[in-house]
Design a protein around this motif. Structure first.
Motif, PDB file in Angstrom:
ATOM      1  N   UNK A 161       0.826  -1.206   0.000  1.00  0.00           N
ATOM      2  CA  UNK A 161       0.000   0.000   0.000  1.00  0.00           C
ATOM      3  C   UNK A 161       0.862   1.257   0.000  1.00  0.00           C
ATOM      4  N   UNK A 162       1.927   1.246   0.781  1.00  0.00           N
ATOM      5  CA  UNK A 162       2.808   2.423   0.848  1.00  0.00           C
ATOM      6  C   UNK A 162       3.518   2.663  -0.489  1.00  0.00           C
ATOM      7  N   UNK A 163       3.982   1.602  -1.119  1.00  0.00           N
ATOM      8  CA  UNK A 163       4.666   1.760  -2.401  1.00  0.00           C
ATOM      9  C   UNK A 163       3.696   2.201  -3.493  1.00  0.00           C
ATOM     10  N   UNK A 164       2.470   1.714  -3.433  1.00  0.00           N
ATOM     11  CA  UNK A 164       1.468   2.132  -4.411  1.00  0.00           C
ATOM     12  C   UNK A 164       1.230   3.637  -4.320  1.00  0.00           C
ATOM     13  N   UNK A 165       1.248   4.168  -3.112  1.00  0.00           N
ATOM     14  CA  UNK A 165       1.074   5.611  -2.924  1.00  0.00           C
ATOM     15  C   UNK A 165       2.214   6.400  -3.554  1.00  0.00           C
ATOM     16  N   UNK A 166       3.386   5.769  -3.664  1.00  0.00           N
ATOM     17  CA  UNK A 166       4.544   6.428  -4.266  1.00  0.00           C
ATOM     18  C   UNK A 166       4.604   6.234  -5.776  1.00  0.00           C
ATOM     19  N   UNK A 167       3.609   5.524  -6.324  1.00  0.00           N
ATOM     20  CA  UNK A 167       3.552   5.354  -7.761  1.00  0.00           C
ATOM     21  C   UNK A 167       4.076   4.031  -8.272  1.00  0.00           C
ATOM     22  N   UNK A 168       4.415   3.113  -7.385  1.00  0.00           N
ATOM     23  CA  UNK A 168       4.909   1.815  -7.807  1.00  0.00           C
ATOM     24  C   UNK A 168       3.778   0.934  -8.327  1.00  0.00           C
ATOM     25  N   UNK A 169       4.106   0.105  -9.293  1.00  0.00           N
ATOM     26  CA  UNK A 169       3.234  -0.983  -9.726  1.00  0.00           C
ATOM     27  C   UNK A 169       3.749  -2.253  -9.065  1.00  0.00           C
ATOM     28  N   UNK A 170       2.932  -2.891  -8.231  1.00  0.00           N
ATOM     29  CA  UNK A 170       3.351  -4.074  -7.484  1.00  0.00           C
ATOM     30  C   UNK A 170       2.489  -5.260  -7.909  1.00  0.00           C
ATOM     31  N   UNK A 183      10.877  -1.988   6.665  1.00  0.00           N
ATOM     32  CA  UNK A 183      10.097  -1.548   5.504  1.00  0.00           C
ATOM     33  C   UNK A 183       9.888  -0.037   5.514  1.00  0.00           C
ATOM     34  N   UNK A 184       9.676   0.507   6.705  1.00  0.00           N
ATOM     35  CA  UNK A 184       9.482   1.954   6.814  1.00  0.00           C
ATOM     36  C   UNK A 184      10.745   2.710   6.423  1.00  0.00           C
ATOM     37  N   UNK A 185      11.909   2.143   6.774  1.00  0.00           N
ATOM     38  CA  UNK A 185      13.173   2.775   6.362  1.00  0.00           C
ATOM     39  C   UNK A 185      13.258   2.831   4.836  1.00  0.00           C
ATOM     40  N   UNK A 186      12.849   1.748   4.175  1.00  0.00           N
ATOM     41  CA  UNK A 186      12.837   1.733   2.718  1.00  0.00           C
ATOM     42  C   UNK A 186      11.908   2.810   2.174  1.00  0.00           C
ATOM     43  N   UNK A 187      10.693   2.873   2.699  1.00  0.00           N
ATOM     44  CA  UNK A 187       9.704   3.849   2.219  1.00  0.00           C
ATOM     45  C   UNK A 187      10.182   5.280   2.465  1.00  0.00           C
ATOM     46  N   UNK A 188      10.718   5.535   3.647  1.00  0.00           N
ATOM     47  CA  UNK A 188      11.188   6.883   3.967  1.00  0.00           C
ATOM     48  C   UNK A 188      12.351   7.295   3.070  1.00  0.00           C
ATOM     49  N   UNK A 189      13.252   6.344   2.781  1.00  0.00           N
ATOM     50  CA  UNK A 189      14.384   6.630   1.916  1.00  0.00           C
ATOM     51  C   UNK A 189      13.902   6.972   0.515  1.00  0.00           C
ATOM     52  N   UNK A 190      12.946   6.205   0.015  1.00  0.00           N
ATOM     53  CA  UNK A 190      12.382   6.491  -1.297  1.00  0.00           C
ATOM     54  C   UNK A 190      11.707   7.859  -1.323  1.00  0.00           C
ATOM     55  N   UNK A 191      10.908   8.105  -0.313  1.00  0.00           N
ATOM     56  CA  UNK A 191      10.082   9.320  -0.286  1.00  0.00           C
ATOM     57  C   UNK A 191      10.927  10.583  -0.096  1.00  0.00           C
ATOM     58  N   UNK A 192      11.899  10.524   0.815  1.00  0.00           N
ATOM     59  CA  UNK A 192      12.629  11.726   1.200  1.00  0.00           C
ATOM     60  C   UNK A 192      13.924  11.945   0.413  1.00  0.00           C
TER      61      UNK A 192
END
Length: 362
Positions: free
Chosen positions: A287-296, A349-358
């Motif tokens: 869900x978090x990656x989808x919000x960033x535009x990923x296709x999963x 997983x949150x570290x991955x998402x935060x790194x991608x986002x920020x």
């Protein structure tokens, strides 16, 4: 290491042409977030540690002796947990060794073995190693297996389910269609990731005398460091695997691995609880990656297969690595814009998402 042609004169001709499997990287980097080899983020059952310590405590008496070549206690523990007769169980030094024995026991045939174009990359290696003829069948545009493609003459079929690296599950009804269409060929269902949300084909073993189901303790049981794999099939197929095993390595599983795996199979409550945590973390990450535009792609494994249309996958993997996060990139046709990402803890997983986002997509 660079080996010269002159030095290779000692090699067998077949080995000179062999293209070995490339294992997932095991780098030694400080503060590394390792999401590239589908290892479980949680430790094995505490009972596993107790079992290994018990072997160690008695090491003066047992380590000088060979382990049980049949790993009888382990086969019994697997049989109990899987609800099958013990005669239906084969064990080996990791599922990769079990798969090697499967290729040798069943797939050296006149007709080709069938498997998908996108699948576990050890299959082409074993095919070359054992001289197995192959026919590669493309997945459809949604990276799904087309059951009708497997209704043709063949010398065997092997399917990873859920598939790797796509993470997509093939349903039991589809597997049964393949079995019914190939009564004179061995059909192997490689279930390395089945415990993370897919339905196992073990329930079909009693009904189909051409089915072999292969599983591992490396993923859902957190025992990748001990190397224990197993297969479940009717006894006449198990006998062929035992014949191959005893012609190759009659003591494949050491005492520590046997004790640890037995303890793991006996602690069903812990096993189920950890798998549920991984599944919940996976769905949250998707869900978090989808919000960033990923296709999963739909995942029933402990990893996801994801692409970001706005960014090159190789470049994205490199940028993550620069920030201490390693994911798996496959520079192969059809999938070279996807990343395979192992499910970690929620914090990882949150570290991955935060790194991608920020840091990368900002």
């Amino acid at each position: 290491m660079n080996i010269t042609t002159e030095q290779m004169r000692f090699w067998s001709p077949e080995v000179r042409e062999l293209e070995p499997y490339t294992p997932g990287e095991q780098p030694k980097i400080q503060n590394l977030l390792k999401l590239n080899t589908n290892e479980n983020p949680y430790p094995p059952s505490p009972k596993v540690v107790e079992a290994v310590q018990a072997v160690l405590a008695n090491s003066a008496n047992v380590l000088r002796l060979y382990p049980d070549p049949d790993a009888t206690t382990l086969k019994q523990a697997i049989a109990t947990q899987q609800h099958v007769p013990v005669a239906n169980v084969f064990v080996g030094n990791g599922s990769d060794e079990v798969l090697a024995h499967i290729f040798k026991a069943f797939f050296v045939q006149e007709l080709p073995v069938l498997y998908p174009d996108i699948t576990y990359s050890f299959y082409p290696v074993y095919s070359q190693f054992f001289g197995v003829k192959t026919k590669i069948l493309p997945l459809n545009d949604d990276f799904e297996i087309r059951v009708e493609d497997y209704k043709q003459p063949n010398g065997g079929i092997i399917i990873t389910n859920p598939n790797a690296p796509t993470s997509i599950e093939l349903g039991i009804a589809a597997i049964e269609q393949i079995l019914q269409a190939n009564p004179d060929s061995v059909v192997v269902i490689d279930e390395a990731y089945v415990d993370f949300g897919a339905e196992s084909a073990v329930k079909l073993v009693e009904k189909y005398d051409n089915l072999v189901v292969c599983q591992t303790t490396s993923k859902s049981r957190s025992l990748a460091g001990l190397r224990v794999g197993f297969a479940i099939a009717q006894p006449h197929l198990i006998a062929a695997l035992e014949a191959v095993k005893n012609s190759f390595n009659s003591y494949p599983i050491d005492r520590f691995a046997i004790a640890a795996a037995v303890a793991s199979f006996e602690d069903q409550e812990y096993f189920e609880a950890q798998n549920e945590k991984v599944i919940a973390s996976r769905e949250k990450l998707v869900a978090q990656l989808a919000e960033l535009g990923f296709k999963v792609l739909p995942s029933s494994a402990n990893f996801i297969f994801a692409s970001l249309p706005s960014k090159d996958a190789a470049e994205l993997a490199s940028e993550l690595r620069e920030r201490g996060i390693i994911v798996r990139y496959f520079n192969k046709p059809r999938i070279n814009q996807f990343l395979r990402i192992t499910i970690g803890t929620d914090e990882q997983n949150q570290r991955l998402v935060d790194t991608l986002k920020k840091d990368i997509l900002a």
